[in-house]
Design an enzyme around this catalytic site. Sequence first.
Site: not given
Ligand code: FES
Length: 123
Positions: A35, A102, A33, A58
Site C-alpha cells: 500500500d 498499517c 502489503c 486498507c
Molecule cells: Fe497495507 Fe494496511 S494492509 S497498510
Amino acid sequence: MYSKKVMDHFKNPRNTGEIEDADGIGEVGNPICGDIMKITIKVKDDRIEDIKFKTFGCAAAIATSSMITEIAKGKTLEEAKEISKKDVSCALDGLPPIKEHCSNLASEGLRKAIDDYLMKKKD
Ligand code: FES
C-alpha cells in the site's frame, strides 16, 4: 474488529487530497502489503499550517493517515516529527494487532514530508 474511531476516519477521512503548491511532500509504501500514501504539507513560521493526504490502502491505513493529519495540523515541525505510530493508533482507540503495521505509513509519510521541506529550505 475496528474501533468506532477507526471506522469513522475510514468512512469520513479528514484532509484528503493534495496541496498543489506544497512546501513538503512525503511518499511512502508499506513493504508488507504494497500500500502507498502521499502527504503534502504547507509550512508557516515553522508550523504545519495545512496538511493533506492520499492513501491507497486498507481501512487502517486510511484511518491512521486521516488521524495523523488532524494531530499534526497547527503543530510545530519539531512536535510533528515526534508523532509516533503509537500516538496515532492510541488516538484511534487502538488497531487490531495484525493491522499495527498499517500505522507505519502515516508517521513515516509525515516525517518524510517534513524532511523534504527542511531539505528544500536549505537549498
Ligand atoms: Fe497495507 Fe494496511 S494492509 S497498510
